[in-house]
Design an enzyme around this catalytic site. Structure first.
Site: not given
Ligand code: PMT
Length: 222
Positions: A26-29, A92
């Protein structure tokens, strides 16, 4: 300003790319930027569809929200939401996803110090929206960069054939992921081929969303 009578589709948040039943990439969005844009579009009277990755945010008033998890799901739902007058790609989206999702939890192998994952490209939602036969009148992409923000953003304007790019710096406090504030450099291609540029912020994402939609409205053909 008004977007009454227009349909606006916004993507927001991260995508989660599953590795196995318990793990994902995943990512930090946080979704804050995209949710603020969807809320502002609805306040301006647009029929607003918000395609949201996994986030913990309430649905803005007057917005039709569709939750998705992966890039592939977001791609399908966004394309399904066309035709629209405006598309804003604030999500993102993962560029890569595991080639295979393991059906059982991936186990450590005794004696093996490393695990090799093979990732494959995800579909490019923004580029596919821009080349779709039902292409929105304004396609606005984001560019999240840690370095050379202006150069990469201008490159994406042409590479993805979008009308506008809103670039933000990520990897530092006070802008980009998770923060309530952001700073945007917005680029668009003028009719004479030159590139227009406007800097917005630093300011709360809620205020930037309105400023961005002012620019979108200027680009909407009468
Ligand atoms: O959600 P927040 O915590 O508020 O953070 C906001 C944000 C930093 C996520 C947001 O402002 C932002 O920059 N969103 C885009 C992040 C991103 O993925 O940028 P990119 O440079 O990797 O992608 C460029 C553009 O292509 C984006 O519009 C993206 O949505 C789109 N894209 C990318 C890959 C892909 N497979 N499909 C896409 O549509």
């Amino acid at each position: 300003m008004s977007l009454a009578g227009l349909r606006v589709v916004v993507s927001a948040g991260p995508t989660y790319e599953d590795l196995d039943p318990v793990r994902f990439l995943g990512n930090r969005s946080s979704g804050k930027m995209g949710f603020a844009i969807a809320a502002a579009a609805a306040r301006r009277g647009a029929e607003t569809v918000l395609v949201a990755g996994p986030v913990h945010l309430p649905t803005p008033e007057g917005v039709a929200r569709i939750d998705v998890r992966s890039a592939a799901q977001m791609h399908a739902v966004v394309l399904d939401a066309l035709p629209a007058d405006v598309y804003v790609g604030a999500a993102a989206v993962a560029d890569f996803t595991p080639e295979n999702i393991a059906t059982s939890k991936i186990k450590k192998i005794p004696g093996e110090a490393a695990l090799v994952l093979r990732l494959v490209r995800t579909p490019d939602i923004l580029a596919d929206v821009a080349r779709d036969a039902r292409r929105p009148r304004v396609v606005l992409g984001f560019a999240a960069e840690t370095d050379d923000v202006a150069a990469y953003a201008r490159g994406k304007l042409d590479a993805k054939r979008v009308d506008m790019i809103a670039a933000n710096r990520v990897g530092q406090a006070g802008s980009g992921f998770e923060s309530d504030d952001n700073a945007l450099s917005v680029y668009w291609r003028r009719d004479d081929g030159t590139v227009g540029e406007r800097t917005l912020g630093p300011a709360p994402k809620v205020a930037l969303a309105d400023a961005l939609l002012d620019l979108v409205e200027e680009r909407l053909p009468a």
